[in-house]
Design a protein around this motif. Structure first.
Motif, PDB file in Angstrom:
ATOM      1  N   THR A 135      50.754  21.601  54.905  1.00  0.00           N
ATOM      2  CA  THR A 135      51.384  22.692  54.158  1.00  0.00           C
ATOM      3  C   THR A 135      52.589  23.292  54.886  1.00  0.00           C
ATOM      4  N   VAL A 136      52.720  23.044  56.199  1.00  0.00           N
ATOM      5  CA  VAL A 136      53.821  23.656  56.942  1.00  0.00           C
ATOM      6  C   VAL A 136      54.694  22.629  57.651  1.00  0.00           C
TER       7      VAL A 136
ATOM      8  N   ARG B 151      58.602  22.641  58.281  1.00  0.00           N
ATOM      9  CA  ARG B 151      59.112  24.009  58.125  1.00  0.00           C
ATOM     10  C   ARG B 151      58.799  24.895  59.327  1.00  0.00           C
ATOM     11  N   PHE B 152      57.651  24.666  59.964  1.00  0.00           N
ATOM     12  CA  PHE B 152      57.225  25.472  61.112  1.00  0.00           C
ATOM     13  C   PHE B 152      57.378  24.648  62.383  1.00  0.00           C
ATOM     14  N   THR B 153      57.678  25.342  63.486  1.00  0.00           N
ATOM     15  CA  THR B 153      57.797  24.685  64.785  1.00  0.00           C
ATOM     16  C   THR B 153      57.029  25.481  65.820  1.00  0.00           C
TER      17      THR B 153
ATOM     18  N   LEU C  13      58.955  30.010  61.899  1.00  0.00           N
ATOM     19  CA  LEU C  13      58.657  29.758  60.503  1.00  0.00           C
ATOM     20  C   LEU C  13      59.979  29.742  59.725  1.00  0.00           C
ATOM     21  N   ALA C  14      60.212  28.681  58.993  1.00  0.00           N
ATOM     22  CA  ALA C  14      61.443  28.568  58.209  1.00  0.00           C
ATOM     23  C   ALA C  14      61.107  28.162  56.773  1.00  0.00           C
TER      24      ALA C  14
ATOM     25  N   GLU D 272      53.450  31.498  49.524  1.00  0.00           N
ATOM     26  CA  GLU D 272      52.185  30.915  49.970  1.00  0.00           C
ATOM     27  C   GLU D 272      51.978  31.072  51.472  1.00  0.00           C
ATOM     28  N   ASP D 273      53.021  31.394  52.207  1.00  0.00           N
ATOM     29  CA  ASP D 273      52.901  31.582  53.657  1.00  0.00           C
ATOM     30  C   ASP D 273      52.474  33.003  54.016  1.00  0.00           C
ATOM     31  N   THR D 274      52.362  33.881  53.039  1.00  0.00           N
ATOM     32  CA  THR D 274      51.918  35.249  53.303  1.00  0.00           C
ATOM     33  C   THR D 274      50.491  35.245  53.831  1.00  0.00           C
TER      34      THR D 274
END
Length: 125
Positions: free
Chosen positions: A63-64, A67-69, A83-84, A89-91
């Motif tokens: 799911t990430v 987008r996420f590192t 988080l980019a 949905e990332d809330t």
């Protein structure tokens, strides 16, 4: 046990970015795998990203991914998550933890730290 301290959360519009930080004081930080988890209201805790103790290998939930590192600074006992391209949905409340094994889907096994207060990420459309 030393409780993690997460920071960096906030409110952002969809498509935006945030950077989270986590500190776990103590001389053993570099000897553990580290990970980020999140929990949205009414949902179960979800493993988001995991990083090996050396920092060379990282693993992400589907799911990430992309987008996420996740990264770590062993000299300063700090774990980070960038988080980019955020979506609603990332809330969630985001937590960090240390453990003994990362697995491919971003989860951390055998967690050895207590849960901290977390840091809230809220994404609006």
């Amino acid at each position: 046990q030393v409780q993690p301290v997460e920071s960096g959360g906030g409110s952002v519009q969809a498509g935006g970015s945030l950077s989270l930080s986590c500190r776990i004081p103590g001389a053993t930080f570099s000897t553990y795998e580290m990970a980020w988890f999140r929990q949205a209201p009414g949902k179960e805790l979800e493993g988001v990203a995991c990083i090996m103790r050396s920092g060379i290998s990282t693993y992400y939930a589907e799911t990430v991914k992309g987008r996420f590192t996740i990264s770590r600074d062993n000299a300063n006992n700090t774990l980070s998550l960038h988080l980019a391209s955020l979506t609603t949905e990332d809330t969630a409340m985001y937590y960090c933890a240390r453990g003994t094994a990362c697995i491919a889907d971003g989860r951390l096994l055998r967690i050895t730290s207590p849960w901290g207060q977390g840091t809230q990420v809220t994404v609006s459309s």
